[in-house]
Design a protein around this motif. Sequence first.
Motif, mmCIF file in Angstrom:
data_model
loop_
_atom_site.group_PDB
_atom_site.id
_atom_site.type_symbol
_atom_site.label_atom_id
_atom_site.label_comp_id
_atom_site.label_asym_id
_atom_site.label_seq_id
_atom_site.Cartn_x
_atom_site.Cartn_y
_atom_site.Cartn_z
ATOM 1 N N THR A 270 0.830 -1.205 0.000
ATOM 2 C CA THR A 270 0.000 0.000 0.000
ATOM 3 C C THR A 270 0.865 1.255 0.000
ATOM 4 O O THR A 270 0.611 2.204 -0.752
ATOM 5 C CB THR A 270 -0.942 -0.010 1.213
ATOM 6 O OG1 THR A 270 -1.702 -1.224 1.198
ATOM 7 C CG2 THR A 270 -1.894 1.173 1.181
ATOM 8 N N ALA B 61 -5.368 9.105 -0.198
ATOM 9 C CA ALA B 61 -4.049 9.746 -0.254
ATOM 10 C C ALA B 61 -3.854 10.608 -1.493
ATOM 11 O O ALA B 61 -2.902 11.395 -1.558
ATOM 12 C CB ALA B 61 -2.955 8.684 -0.199
ATOM 13 N N VAL B 62 -4.738 10.454 -2.490
ATOM 14 C CA VAL B 62 -4.574 11.189 -3.748
ATOM 15 C C VAL B 62 -5.921 11.748 -4.193
ATOM 16 O O VAL B 62 -6.968 11.189 -3.893
ATOM 17 C CB VAL B 62 -4.003 10.280 -4.860
ATOM 18 C CG1 VAL B 62 -2.578 9.863 -4.536
ATOM 19 C CG2 VAL B 62 -4.873 9.059 -5.089
ATOM 20 N N LYS C 117 1.855 9.294 -6.355
ATOM 21 C CA LYS C 117 2.273 10.692 -6.253
ATOM 22 C C LYS C 117 3.281 11.049 -7.341
ATOM 23 O O LYS C 117 3.270 12.171 -7.878
ATOM 24 C CB LYS C 117 2.824 10.960 -4.859
ATOM 25 C CG LYS C 117 1.729 10.913 -3.785
ATOM 26 C CD LYS C 117 2.252 11.169 -2.388
ATOM 27 C CE LYS C 117 1.107 11.188 -1.371
ATOM 28 N NZ LYS C 117 1.584 11.390 0.017
ATOM 29 N N VAL D 264 -5.380 4.195 -0.328
ATOM 30 C CA VAL D 264 -4.747 4.809 -1.500
ATOM 31 C C VAL D 264 -5.626 5.935 -2.046
ATOM 32 O O VAL D 264 -5.134 7.033 -2.360
ATOM 33 C CB VAL D 264 -4.482 3.762 -2.598
ATOM 34 C CG1 VAL D 264 -3.926 4.439 -3.851
ATOM 35 C CG2 VAL D 264 -3.510 2.690 -2.109
ATOM 36 N N THR E 286 2.429 1.799 -3.392
ATOM 37 C CA THR E 286 1.405 2.210 -4.351
ATOM 38 C C THR E 286 1.133 3.708 -4.226
ATOM 39 O O THR E 286 1.029 4.421 -5.227
ATOM 40 C CB THR E 286 0.119 1.397 -4.143
ATOM 41 O OG1 THR E 286 0.395 0.009 -4.357
ATOM 42 C CG2 THR E 286 -0.971 1.832 -5.104
ATOM 43 N N ILE E 287 1.030 4.201 -3.004
ATOM 44 C CA ILE E 287 0.811 5.630 -2.784
ATOM 45 C C ILE E 287 1.995 6.442 -3.294
ATOM 46 O O ILE E 287 1.827 7.478 -3.946
ATOM 47 C CB ILE E 287 0.550 5.911 -1.290
ATOM 48 C CG1 ILE E 287 -0.798 5.297 -0.863
ATOM 49 C CG2 ILE E 287 0.570 7.413 -1.005
ATOM 50 C CD1 ILE E 287 -1.040 5.327 0.625
ATOM 51 N N GLU E 288 3.199 5.967 -3.045
ATOM 52 C CA GLU E 288 4.395 6.662 -3.530
ATOM 53 C C GLU E 288 4.397 6.730 -5.052
ATOM 54 O O GLU E 288 4.681 7.780 -5.643
ATOM 55 C CB GLU E 288 5.643 5.938 -3.031
ATOM 56 C CG GLU E 288 6.943 6.601 -3.451
ATOM 57 C CD GLU E 288 8.165 5.855 -2.935
ATOM 58 O OE1 GLU E 288 9.252 6.061 -3.496
ATOM 59 O OE2 GLU E 288 8.031 5.057 -1.985
#
Length: 291
Positions: free
Chosen positions: A82, A125-126, A90, A122, A85-87
């Motif tokens: 997870t 976060a975006v 971004k 996720v 995936t977020i990194e």
Amino acid sequence: MKSWGRLITAMVTPFNEKLEVNYEQAVELANRLVAEGTTALVVSGTTGEGPTLTAEEKENLFCKIKENISVPVIAGIGTNSTASTIENAKRALACGVDGLLIVAPYYNKPDQDSLFEHFRVVAEAVEIPIMLYNVPGRTGCNIGPETIERLSKIENIVALKEASGNIIQLSEAVKRTPDDFLVYTGEDVLTLPSLSVGAYGVVSVASHVVGSRMKEMINSFLRGNTERATEIHFQLLDIFNGLFVVTNPIPVKAALNMMGIRVGDLRMPLTAAKPSIKAEIQRHMRKLDLV
């Protein structure tokens, strides 16, 4: 996200002789696909050999494709972590992509509650539209219809690529989700059957070689000319199956190279199509006057 259109191509990643990403050829291929009817591009997905691309290569691809084409770019950024995936998400956002394709975490085999939490975290976060990607044959876990229904209520989770090959499961996803949540099949051979039960479109591999014919098939169905749509479906049936005779994207890269569209070989652990596979693909392509 109807701006993504109905014929999304999951684009291959061209390599040069040293198996380095050929960014110039990637831009050329992307524009060719758009000219033949592609309405959006998935970059660095399964077909784009995302698992063997570095984070830097993915970012460069996202940026260069986005800068040079006129249709939306959907970045394949999912991993089995997870946080990673977020990194990745971004980094893709910094390139101005139009959406994210996020595959179910592979190998870990999360249960349905864990899958929900992964995608929820996720998404929070975006601030960008997200397409879920269900492909249990590769990931080892299946995003169930109930979980799809729960996830569809999250504002920026707007679409599903359903690549289980199960038309019943796709039908359940269509039935359970709001009208503005778009369900795409990830199986070329199920494009027409999926449209008939309410899917919005297809995330396609075959559109690399028969994009204009797939566009005609989809448009014929939408205009109510199901007889013509069915005729095209049967014309393309062999190539749909032939492009998956071994692991994708081995066959489609072979097909493109045969057509003179130089996309190179594959990065290991995948290897180039054997002569017998190439001969089978070529036979199907000749029936359609593609080579």
